[in-house]
Design a protein around this motif. Structure first.
Motif, mmCIF file in Angstrom:
data_model
loop_
_atom_site.group_PDB
_atom_site.id
_atom_site.type_symbol
_atom_site.label_atom_id
_atom_site.label_comp_id
_atom_site.label_asym_id
_atom_site.label_seq_id
_atom_site.Cartn_x
_atom_site.Cartn_y
_atom_site.Cartn_z
ATOM 1 N N THR A 10 0.835 -1.204 0.000
ATOM 2 C CA THR A 10 0.000 0.000 0.000
ATOM 3 C C THR A 10 0.872 1.257 0.000
ATOM 4 O OG1 THR A 10 -1.845 1.125 1.114
ATOM 5 C CG2 THR A 10 -0.216 0.100 2.546
ATOM 6 N N ASP B 18 0.865 1.424 -4.986
ATOM 7 C CA ASP B 18 -0.549 1.758 -4.839
ATOM 8 C C ASP B 18 -0.778 3.073 -5.575
ATOM 9 O OD1 ASP B 18 -2.972 2.805 -4.056
ATOM 10 O OD2 ASP B 18 -2.646 2.556 -1.899
ATOM 11 N N THR C 232 -3.301 5.826 -3.259
ATOM 12 C CA THR C 232 -2.738 6.510 -2.083
ATOM 13 C C THR C 232 -1.312 5.979 -1.868
ATOM 14 O OG1 THR C 232 -3.710 4.837 -0.604
ATOM 15 C CG2 THR C 232 -4.979 6.847 -0.927
ATOM 16 N N THR D 240 0.328 6.503 1.715
ATOM 17 C CA THR D 240 -0.476 6.312 2.923
ATOM 18 C C THR D 240 -0.652 4.823 3.200
ATOM 19 O OG1 THR D 240 -1.706 8.289 2.337
ATOM 20 C CG2 THR D 240 -2.659 6.904 4.067
ATOM 21 N N ASP E 155 -2.810 2.400 4.163
ATOM 22 C CA ASP E 155 -4.249 2.202 4.321
ATOM 23 C C ASP E 155 -4.652 0.895 3.630
ATOM 24 O OD1 ASP E 155 -3.889 2.784 1.671
ATOM 25 O OD2 ASP E 155 -4.968 4.678 1.696
ATOM 26 N N GLN F 150 -6.215 0.630 0.820
ATOM 27 C CA GLN F 150 -6.454 0.856 -0.610
ATOM 28 C C GLN F 150 -5.856 -0.259 -1.482
ATOM 29 O OE1 GLN F 150 -8.329 3.320 -2.072
ATOM 30 N NE2 GLN F 150 -7.939 2.230 -3.985
HETATM 31 CA CA LIG Z 1 -1.910 3.300 0.204
#
Ligand SMILES: [Ca+2]
Ligand code: HEM
Ligand SMILES: [Ca+2]
Length: 342
Positions: free
Chosen positions: A210, A263, A266, A269, A271, A273
């Motif tokens: 990610t 990713d 994002t 980040t 996360d 996603q």
């Molecule tokens: Ca991400």
């Protein structure tokens, strides 16, 4: 090139100020860990409070080093997280990946693009001033990767400490233990199982993608080169617009150092996603896509795509599992003075 992290007076003050609070916290925490130690002798080897007496500011100093380096270079967190993965898969989480030099793990082609060593070494230098000969490179790397995730918006994870540094680092150990992007799911599962990691851990820990980026050559197997030099998708499991985007970035003339975000939505980040990307057929590496095409892993991908809380909770568990693979404790191994020297 030698990198060092300049500690500005402001962030040094921050570190020192926070230490007082940290020490108060440590004290109550120490009593708890002492209780846990007495209650369970087996846990005496690795514990979150391992440095409570010997180096109470260890975690704070590592965090400061990771913060400063990441503030100057936003690619640092992903590098630290990948370093830990490559450390733990070979000889366990013992800092063996950090050693530089001919024939060391880091010289193997599979480790060629690893980076971020200097951050661990900077933290080590600080720790050698505050608590000489006490905190292992293996623990520093675990803490740095843990902090990197948190700094990127991921969960904060309490990790047990007390790892010792290895005394071998050999390039010939890398291939038989490392995963490769062209592996089938079964092959990846086998490599993970050999380290006590399950298929569920594989899905959760792959969520590390990610953040960070991958060089064009690492997903070159997903494209074929047309006679005019352009790339055409070799497998139709990739979303066609995404495939075109990748082909444009990694055209035949692109340099070896060209890389793309793991990713695309994002990229920096931490996360969930990554899992949404997989469901949208935008998994960058073949080893990512496979998690959504195989029914054994697809439902977990779907669950994580729906629930960041589920992903974060599972991440905390699997990260601790990864960070305790094959650890050396007690009188095994050594506490090194420099992480990059053998
Ligand atoms: Ca991400
Ligand atoms: C399961 C099989 C896995 C395979 C085949 C794999 C493979 C790769 C490859 C080929 C890259 C690109 C490297 C480059 O071009 O420089 C990469 C990047 C990365 N991997 Fe993995 N990986 C796997 C699992 C993991 C796990 C379990 C973690 C951490 C827990 C991880 C963390 C990362 C990170 C953070 C990056 C980005 C590095 C950067 O931006 O410098 N990977 N991975
Ligand atoms: Ca290792």
């Amino acid at each position: 090139m030698e990198h060092t992290i300049p500690f500005t007076s402001t962030n040094l003050m921050e570190v020192v100020g926070a230490m007082k609070l940290d020490q108060a916290f440590r004290f109550s925490f120490f009593r708890l860990s002492l209780f846990a130690l007495l209650a369970s002798p087996a846990a005496a080897q690795l514990s979150p409070g391992f440095y409570s007496f010997s180096c109470p500011n260890a975690e704070l100093l590592v965090r400061g080093a990771v913060r400063s380096a990441s503030a100057m270079d936003s690619t640092v967190p992903a590098k630290l997280l990948r370093l830990l993965f490559h450390d733990c898969l070979v000889e366990g989480c013992d800092g063996s990946v950090l050693v530089q030099g001919n024939g060391a793990e880091s010289s193997d082609p599979a480790n060629k693009s690893l980076d971020g060593f200097y951050v661990v070494e900077s933290a080590k230098r600080l720790l050698e001033i505050w608590c000489p000969g006490t905190v292992s490179c293996a623990d520093i790397l675990v803490l740095a990767a843990r902090d990197a995730v948190e700094l990127s918006g991921g969960p904060s994870v309490e990790v047990p400490l007390g790892r010792r540094d290895g005394i071998v680092s050999s390039a010939s150990d890398v291939r038989p233990n490392m995963v490769d992007t062209v592996f089938s799911l079964d092959q990846m599962m086998q490599r993970f199982a050999a380290k006590g990691l399950s298929i569920d851990d594989l899905v959760v820990l792959s969520g590390a993608h990610t953040i960070g980026s991958s060089h064009c050559r690492t997903f070159g197997d997903r494209f074929q080169q047309a006679s005019n030099g352009s790339l055409v998708p070799a497998d139709n499991s990739l979303d066609s617009n995404y495939a075109m985007e990748l082909a444009n970035k990694c055209f035949a003339g692109a340099s070896d150092s060209t890389s793309v975000a793991n990713d695309p939505v994002t990229p920096s980040t931490f996360d969930n996603q990554y899992y949404a990307n997989l469901l949208a057929n935008k998994g960058l590496l073949h080893s990512d896509s496979i998690l959504v095409t195989d029914p054994r892993t697809k439902s977990r991908v779907q669950a994580f795509a729906q629930s960041p809380e589920k992903f974060f909770a599972s991440w905390a568990d699997s990260f601790v599992k990864l960070s305790t693979v094959g650890v050396k404790t007690g009188d095994q191994g050594q506490i090194k003075v420099s992480c990059t020297n053998m």
